[in-house]
Design an enzyme around this catalytic site. Structure first.
Site, PDB file in Angstrom:
ATOM      1  N   CYS A 116      41.024  51.649  73.230  1.00 37.04           N
ATOM      2  CA  CYS A 116      39.549  51.418  72.695  1.00 37.04           C
ATOM      3  C   CYS A 116      39.356  52.271  71.581  1.00 37.04           C
ATOM      4  O   CYS A 116      38.430  52.280  70.757  1.00 37.04           O
ATOM      5  CB  CYS A 116      38.529  50.935  73.658  1.00 37.04           C
ATOM      6  SG  CYS A 116      38.993  49.541  74.609  1.00 37.04           S
ATOM      7  N   HIS A 256      31.620  51.630  70.866  1.00 37.27           N
ATOM      8  CA  HIS A 256      32.585  50.682  71.608  1.00 37.27           C
ATOM      9  C   HIS A 256      31.791  49.587  72.110  1.00 37.27           C
ATOM     10  O   HIS A 256      31.056  49.632  73.301  1.00 37.27           O
ATOM     11  CB  HIS A 256      33.704  51.433  72.304  1.00 37.27           C
ATOM     12  CG  HIS A 256      34.623  50.249  72.964  1.00 37.27           C
ATOM     13  ND1 HIS A 256      35.211  49.382  72.242  1.00 37.27           N
ATOM     14  CD2 HIS A 256      35.053  50.432  73.986  1.00 37.27           C
ATOM     15  CE1 HIS A 256      35.943  48.595  73.012  1.00 37.27           C
ATOM     16  NE2 HIS A 256      35.842  49.169  74.272  1.00 37.27           N
ATOM     17  N   ASN A 286      35.062  42.319  73.942  1.00 38.73           N
ATOM     18  CA  ASN A 286      35.832  43.535  74.021  1.00 38.73           C
ATOM     19  C   ASN A 286      37.081  43.517  72.995  1.00 38.73           C
ATOM     20  O   ASN A 286      37.724  42.742  73.466  1.00 38.73           O
ATOM     21  CB  ASN A 286      36.039  44.341  75.194  1.00 38.73           C
ATOM     22  CG  ASN A 286      36.751  45.632  75.336  1.00 38.73           C
ATOM     23  OD1 ASN A 286      37.023  46.137  74.225  1.00 38.73           O
ATOM     24  ND2 ASN A 286      36.811  46.279  76.204  1.00 38.73           N
TER      25      ASN A 286
HETATM   26  N1  ACO Z   1      32.619  35.548  87.052  1.00 36.81           N
HETATM   27  C1  ACO Z   1      32.142  35.805  88.379  1.00 36.81           C
HETATM   28  N2  ACO Z   1      32.165  36.708  89.119  1.00 36.81           N
HETATM   29  C2  ACO Z   1      33.062  37.679  88.575  1.00 36.81           C
HETATM   30  C3  ACO Z   1      33.820  37.804  87.348  1.00 36.81           C
HETATM   31  C4  ACO Z   1      33.554  36.599  86.711  1.00 36.81           C
HETATM   32  N3  ACO Z   1      34.013  36.681  85.351  1.00 36.81           N
HETATM   33  N4  ACO Z   1      34.259  38.885  87.583  1.00 36.81           N
HETATM   34  C5  ACO Z   1      34.325  39.652  88.491  1.00 36.81           C
HETATM   35  N5  ACO Z   1      33.404  39.008  89.264  1.00 36.81           N
HETATM   36  C6  ACO Z   1      32.949  39.267  90.730  1.00 36.81           C
HETATM   37  C7  ACO Z   1      33.897  40.241  91.452  1.00 36.81           C
HETATM   38  O1  ACO Z   1      34.982  39.528  92.137  1.00 36.81           O
HETATM   39  C8  ACO Z   1      32.756  40.781  92.689  1.00 36.81           C
HETATM   40  O2  ACO Z   1      32.786  39.974  93.504  1.00 36.81           O
HETATM   41  P1  ACO Z   1      32.839  40.582  95.034  1.00 36.81           P
HETATM   42  O3  ACO Z   1      31.589  41.506  95.197  1.00 36.81           O
HETATM   43  O4  ACO Z   1      32.764  39.111  95.800  1.00 36.81           O
HETATM   44  O5  ACO Z   1      34.140  41.186  95.152  1.00 36.81           O
HETATM   45  C9  ACO Z   1      31.717  40.909  91.808  1.00 36.81           C
HETATM   46  O6  ACO Z   1      31.729  39.868  90.547  1.00 36.81           O
HETATM   47  C10 ACO Z   1      31.336  42.244  91.203  1.00 36.81           C
HETATM   48  O7  ACO Z   1      32.389  42.906  90.471  1.00 36.81           O
HETATM   49  P2  ACO Z   1      32.586  44.260  89.857  1.00 36.81           P
HETATM   50  O8  ACO Z   1      33.895  44.395  89.089  1.00 36.81           O
HETATM   51  O9  ACO Z   1      31.855  45.326  90.655  1.00 36.81           O
HETATM   52  O10 ACO Z   1      31.265  43.816  88.512  1.00 36.81           O
HETATM   53  P3  ACO Z   1      30.666  44.622  87.414  1.00 36.81           P
HETATM   54  O11 ACO Z   1      29.006  44.425  87.652  1.00 36.81           O
HETATM   55  O12 ACO Z   1      31.283  46.182  87.606  1.00 36.81           O
HETATM   56  O13 ACO Z   1      31.334  44.181  86.121  1.00 36.81           O
HETATM   57  C11 ACO Z   1      32.940  44.483  84.435  1.00 36.81           C
HETATM   58  C12 ACO Z   1      32.583  44.066  85.889  1.00 36.81           C
HETATM   59  C13 ACO Z   1      32.193  43.690  83.568  1.00 36.81           C
HETATM   60  C14 ACO Z   1      34.103  44.513  84.177  1.00 36.81           C
HETATM   61  C15 ACO Z   1      32.267  45.938  84.203  1.00 36.81           C
HETATM   62  O14 ACO Z   1      32.634  46.906  85.476  1.00 36.81           O
HETATM   63  C16 ACO Z   1      32.692  46.581  83.026  1.00 36.81           C
HETATM   64  O15 ACO Z   1      32.328  46.377  81.904  1.00 36.81           O
HETATM   65  N6  ACO Z   1      33.555  47.787  83.025  1.00 36.81           N
HETATM   66  C17 ACO Z   1      33.902  48.780  81.926  1.00 36.81           C
HETATM   67  C18 ACO Z   1      34.693  48.077  81.178  1.00 36.81           C
HETATM   68  C19 ACO Z   1      35.362  48.957  79.938  1.00 36.81           C
HETATM   69  O16 ACO Z   1      34.608  49.626  79.522  1.00 36.81           O
HETATM   70  N7  ACO Z   1      36.537  48.897  79.527  1.00 36.81           N
HETATM   71  C20 ACO Z   1      37.017  50.113  78.588  1.00 36.81           C
HETATM   72  C21 ACO Z   1      37.712  49.559  77.560  1.00 36.81           C
HETATM   73  S1  ACO Z   1      38.807  48.150  77.415  1.00 36.81           S
HETATM   74  C22 ACO Z   1      40.334  48.697  77.143  1.00 36.81           C
HETATM   75  O17 ACO Z   1      40.517  49.820  76.708  1.00 36.81           O
HETATM   76  C23 ACO Z   1      41.174  47.679  76.638  1.00 36.81           C
END
Ligand code: ACO
Length: 329
Positions: A116, A256, A286
């Site tokens: 990214c 980003h 993203n």
């Molecule tokens: N729909 C429903 N539930 C979901 C989904 C979905 N699509 N995805 C995850 N969940 C669930 C998980 O299974 C978990 O359930 P559990 O508690 O029963 O285990 C729950 O939601 C919480 O999961 P988390 O991963 O803790 O959710 P979080 O609030 O952190 O959100 C996310 C996840 C959106 C991925 C977030 O962490 C995020 O945006 N992280 C950063 C991403 C980023 O910046 N990436 C960098 C660049 S990407 C690159 O370089 C290509």
């Protein structure tokens, strides 16, 4: 006194494929909901390129638009720097493919792999080339066909990503405008938080690996989230400080677009109003290295950026790697 030569962005361009994938489409393929996706990420839809559209095809469209705005010909370009994690081929670079497709006979063309942060990494390199007098007209690209490395069986990641391209033309300028400061940093020890385990020399591709999705993007989302908020904030403030400016001088932040909650946390920590932060994650998700130049081009073309404005760009991605740039427009 001799005027300082700075690298200035003289044209921007972007491209998104026409096909939209909305949140309801994911409700049919994984256990998720529109409500979860919007509230946890801010994403409502993303663009997906057709199978026969390559990464370089998207880049060509964005570069052409940037060249037109910059009033440059293809022959004017001395260097083409492409940030991508989804190249057309392993060899040669996607930059060389774009060079051939567009006809840039006088350019050196190469890729940089910074996920990214790929566009900002390229911008930083372009700045150095121009300030050293090595090249004069440089095209910097961020482009991704993330749909090609997304595991559409994994709800943790598949709802996040989209396809797009963005580009900027950079040239020397002594008017006082241009790139005032840049910053890049990485933490390779955190590489397994966001990676594709299979397909390289460590774990060569095999049919078994492909079946369990190890040849697609994997992410420890909540771990990445924490580092992203912290380091994007530190990076943004560093380029402001390095340029001898203060937070109040920021006219626009172009972050980003990974998650609206990351952007909101960044906005709060920077202490700037939300009207000073450009957001389009709802429309594109993203798009990795394309995210910053796509947002920059939209902001530029819509008149959100005025001459003299101080614009902070900041990005964070797989590596882990992050960086920022401060531009006086
Ligand atoms: N729909 C429903 N539930 C979901 C989904 C979905 N699509 N995805 C995850 N969940 C669930 C998980 O299974 C978990 O359930 P559990 O508690 O029963 O285990 C729950 O939601 C919480 O999961 P988390 O991963 O803790 O959710 P979080 O609030 O952190 O959100 C996310 C996840 C959106 C991925 C977030 O962490 C995020 O945006 N992280 C950063 C991403 C980023 O910046 N990436 C960098 C660049 S990407 C690159 O370089 C290509």
């Amino acid at each position: 006194m001799e005027k300082k030569i700075r690298a200035r962005i003289i044209g921007t361009g972007s491209y998104t494929p026409p096909r939209r994938m909305i949140n309801a489409d994911f409700e049919k393929i994984v256990d998720t909901s529109d409500e979860w996706i919007v509230s946890r990420t801010g994403i409502r839809e993303r663009r997906i390129a057709d199978d026969d559209m390559t990464t370089s095809d998207m880049a060509v469209q964005a570069v052409q638009r940037a060249l037109e705005m910059a009033r440059c010909t293809h022959e004017d370009i001395d260097a083409l720097i492409v940030g991508t994690v989804t190249p057309d081929y392993k060899v040669p670079s996607t930059a060389c493919v774009i060079q051939e497709k567009m006809g840039m006979p006088n350019a050196v063309a190469f890729d940089n792999l910074a996920a990214c942060a790929g566009f900002l990494n390229g911008l930083s390199i372009a700045r150095s080339f121009i300030e050293c007098g090595v090249y004069r007209k440089i095209v910097v690209v961020g482009v991704e066909k993330l749909s090609s490395i997304t595991n559409y069986k994994d709800r943790n990641t598949c709802v996040l990503f989209g396809d797009a391209a963005g580009a900027a033309v950079v040239a020397p300028d002594d008017s006082g405008a241009g790139i005032l400061s840049t910053f890049m940093k990485s933490a390779g020890s955190l590489r397994e938080l966001l990676w594709i385990p299979v397909g390289g020399t460590r774990n060569p591709y095999s049919r078994e690996n492909a079946l369990n999705g190890s040849d697609k993007l994997r992410m420890s989302g909540s771990d990445v989230f924490k580092v992203a908020v912290r380091e994007m904030c530190t990076s943004a403030l560093k380029v402001v400080d390095d340029a001898g400016l203060e937070r109040k001088d920021i006219a626009l932040v172009v972050p980003h677009q990974a998650n609206i909650r990351i952007i909101d946390a960044l906005t709060k920590r920077l202490g700037v109003g939300s009207d000073k932060v450009y957001v389009n994650i709802d429309m594109y998700g993203n798009t990795s290295s394309a995210s910053v130049p796509l947002a920059l081009d939209e902001a530029n073309r819509s008149g959100r950026i005025k001459p003299g404005d101080h614009v902070v760009m900041v990005a964070f991605g797989g590596g882990l790697i992050w960086g920022s740039a401060l531009v006086r427009w």
